[in-house]
Design an enzyme around this catalytic site. Structure first.
Site, PDB file in Angstrom:
ATOM      1  CE  LYS B  99      -3.540   2.604   2.289  1.00 27.91           C
ATOM      2  NZ  LYS B  99      -4.316   2.805   3.499  1.00 27.91           N
ATOM      3  N   GLY B 187     -12.060   7.106   5.470  1.00 28.51           N
ATOM      4  CA  GLY B 187     -13.230   7.954   5.673  1.00 28.51           C
ATOM      5  C   GLY B 187     -14.518   7.219   5.946  1.00 28.51           C
TER       6      GLY B 187
END
Lengths: 377, 261, 66
Positions: B99, B187
């Protein structure tokens, strides 16, 4: 002999969906937030034919959202009608008796000046299949001449290898228009009797070659009236979405040429009515809201006026389909490829557009950032 | 069950990816990872500290046989540091997943698109399955796809804000245009939001704060798993169209009247 | 010799190779990755990597993160 189709081109399952569609499904498709292939198939089907007005309302809203109230204008210039091809539906096939003409470079300059005087800033240059009279070097020189006067130069010419497309880009070409005519490979083979145009895959892949070579804009289409319109419209939709996904920097537009009976007596295989044409255009607008849709002067004024702003946002103006024809007063109609239906002048057409609350736009692209053309000027 | 998630040449059993940060302790984190059913978790790098040896999580994580590790480069300020972090991580776990996370601003933790692109270019060549964490920018996502990233991870909202799919319209475009998996990261606050992301058509979601900060993280992890599964199944089943009502005005197709049918 | 390990000065009294240093500082070789003077050193070469005075060594392990 079957022509291998690429993965992305497979209209058959969607034709079945279109044939099964009901008016309720059409109404549902019209309400979809993100219409895709399924909705497109339903919206072009006979089941949706009774909902044209509702489709038009949605199409108008989408056209306004993405294109405002503008209509982009361009003018075609036939450079040459010499042709080595054998298309059964075209009066310029090599075995037909049409008088042949090719513009000299001086004539190209004169024609460009005359078109420029109309206020147009986008020109479409056309030739037939490759011939010694109208080959790549002839075309390159014509493009260079046109690129001096017009910010957008599009060509509608014979398919070619990538390095030749690159030469066109370097000469100042920004767009390529190329119609597959029909996406049905068996019908395609019957219609194209000889010559390089018989090569279905080469023609199908040409837009991608052009895009790899640096073309910014691609216009595709199928000639309505040749084969099953459902097949060709679904294939055309698949072609457009494939090009957008694979070449995400390019602008893809879709045109709707409709066959006219040609001088040599070709009868359209299928009659595509005004209703159907309108339905197809509306379906494209609803399902591909950001793709410019183009209607030429092949179609009559009433249809063009009706479709402007409710789906169609790009049109040719003051067209002559003779070779040249913009600067001469003499009757050059012997070399017409098809009869122009909408013969209005630029002023008359623009007046009509404005009366419908639309704004004609001649230029929305400036070539000043391209170093080559700047040096040429 | 919904269809399997493929990233590069790897198959994952779940479309929920878990972050391991912000948990109260390693034991809670491990139980939450197990409860989530995930096949992929992110880990970060820190300096070895002999005093903190009880915080070893590689040991217990590697005991979860069905879970692969995806090291993240969080903490890197630029491409060079991210590349170094990636190579170091691969030394420890050998995992191909990476990532790519470069957020120079410690307040909003938003990703740097330029450094991310530069690092991705290098790391793809190094053979990683590069999964870049990026703003929800459709053009950036296509450019990362072009250079060989295994997926794109556009954010839903800034890390830790729990504001949900604030980037929904951009995500729609990204999903429509992408040929590689699109994984919404950052989020998400609730399983409903994770389901909503899946219903948009994205391929997976990454959740961290929403689980770690929940009252009962293990149960929340399980809830997220269900939300992701429900959203994906719904998308595969074909959602009923919402209403896009047209505004009635004067008829637009009257020009067709009288023309031959 | 004196070495800078994870930002702190350390006096290494072992064999002078990277593997011995890791053992000395209590790091489990299976769980860490190492940089010497900014370059990543592959695990299989640790035993053969000789250290010099004032080398800067970073020993890193996995930690929790999102």
């Amino acid at each position: 002999m079957t022509v291998p189709q690429p993965d992305w081109l497979d209209p058959t399952p969607w034709i079945a969906a279109a044939q099964r569609a009901t008016p309720e499904a059409a109404a549902g498709a019209l309400r979809a937030t993100t219409p895709a292939e399924r909705e497109f198939a339903v919206l072009i089907s006979p089941a949706a034919a009774g909902q044209l007005e509702a489709m038009a309302q949605r199409a108008q809203a989408l056209t306004r959202r993405h294109f405002g109230r503008t209509i982009s204008l361009y003018t075609p210039l036939y450079l040459s009608n010499y042709c080595s091809g054998g298309c059964t539906y075209c009066g310029f096939a090599s075995d037909r008796k049409a008088p042949r003409k090719r513009l000299s470079f001086e004539e190209v300059e004169t024609e460009c000046r005359a078109i420029k005087a109309l206020g147009v800033d986008e020109i479409l240059l056309l030739t037939g299949e490759r011939t010694p009279e109208a080959d790549l070097s002839y075309l390159l020189r014509c493009v260079k001449i046109a690129a001096r006067s017009f910010h957008k130069v599009t060509v509608e010419v014979f398919p070619m290898p990538t390095d030749e497309y690159r030469a066109l880009v370097d000469a100042g070409c920004t767009g390529l228009t190329l119609y597959q005519e029909t996406y049905d490979p068996e019908l395609y083979a019957k219609l194209h009797r000889w010559g390089p145009k018989q090569d279905y895959p080469a023609r199908l892949d040409a837009p991608e070659r052009a895009l790899s070579a640096g073309f910014r804009f691609i216009g595709i289409g199928a000639l309505l009236g040749l084969g099953d319109p459902l097949y060709d419209m679904i294939a055309l939709y698949q072609h457009a979405t494939h090009l957008q996904r694979r070449h995400w920097r390019a602008g893809v537009s879709v045109s709707f040429p409709r066959i006219q009976p040609e001088v040599g007596g070709f009868k359209p295989g299928v009659v595509v009515t005004d209703h159907q044409l309108v339905q197809f255009i509306l379906a494209f607008r609803i399902c591909l809201p950001t793709v410019p849709l183009v209607l030429s002067t092949r179609e009559p004024a009433k249809l063009r006026d009706g479709m402007a702003g409710i789906g169609v946002n790009k049109m040719s103006v003051a067209s002559k389909t003779t070779v040249g024809g913009y600067s001469e007063d003499d009757d050059a109609s012997a070399t017409e490829q098809f009869e122009v239906s909408d013969t209005r002048s630029t002023e008359a057409f623009c007046q009509s557009l404005r009366a419908h609350g639309l704004e004609p736009v001649f230029k929305n692209w400036d070539s000043v950032y391209r170093a080559e053309t700047r040096d040429a000027q | 069950m919904s269809t399997e998630l493929r990233i590069g040449d790897q198959c994952l059993p779940s479309r929920l990816i878990m972050g391991t940060g912000k948990f109260a302790d390693t034991a809670t984190m491990i139980r939450s990872v197990e409860a989530s059913g995930t096949g992929l978790v992110t880990v970060a790098l820190r300096r070895f500290n002999r005093e903190l040896v009880e915080d070893d999580l590689y040991g217990p994580l590697s005991e979860l046989k069905t879970v692969q590790l995806m090291p993240n480069t969080s903490g890197a300020m630029d491409a060079k540091e991210a590349v170094r972090a990636a190579l170091l991580s691969r030394e420890i776990s050998g995992s191909p997943f990476l990532k790519l996370e470069i957020h120079p601003n410690p307040h909003h933790l938003l990703p740097d698109p330029i450094e991310t692109y530069e690092a991705a270019r290098i790391l793809v060549k190094e053979g990683f399955l590069v999964m870049p964490y990026v703003p929800a920018d459709p053009v950036l996502c296509k450019r990362l796809e072009d250079i060989g990233c295994a997926s794109v991870m556009p954010l839903g909202a800034p890390i830790g804000t729990g504001k949900g799919l604030t980037t929904q319209e951009m995500l729609r475009i990204i999903i429509r245009d992408s040929s590689i998996p699109v994984i919404v990261d950052a989020g998400l606050r609730s399983p409903a939001e994770a389901a909503a992301a899946m219903e948009l058509g994205c391929d997976a979601v990454l959740v961290n704060s929403a689980v770690a900060a929940a009252e009962a993280p293990e149960r929340m992890a399980e809830a997220f798993a269900m939300g992701v599964e429900a959203g994906r199944m719904a998308w595969e089943a074909g959602l009923m169209p919402t209403s896009e009502a047209a505004i009635a005005s004067s008829p637009l197709t009257s020009f067709l009247a009288g023309r031959n049918e | 010799m004196n070495l800078l390990v994870n930002g702190e000065t350390v006096e290494h009294s072992g064999e002078g190779d990277l593997l011995s240093l890791l053992t000395e500082v209590g790091a489990n070789p299976k769980l860490c990755a190492v940089m010497v003077n900014g370059s990543v050193v592959p695990r299989e070469t640790w035993a053969d990597t000789a250290l010099s005075e004032n080398d800067e060594i970073e020993i890193l392990v996995f930690a929790s993160g999102g």
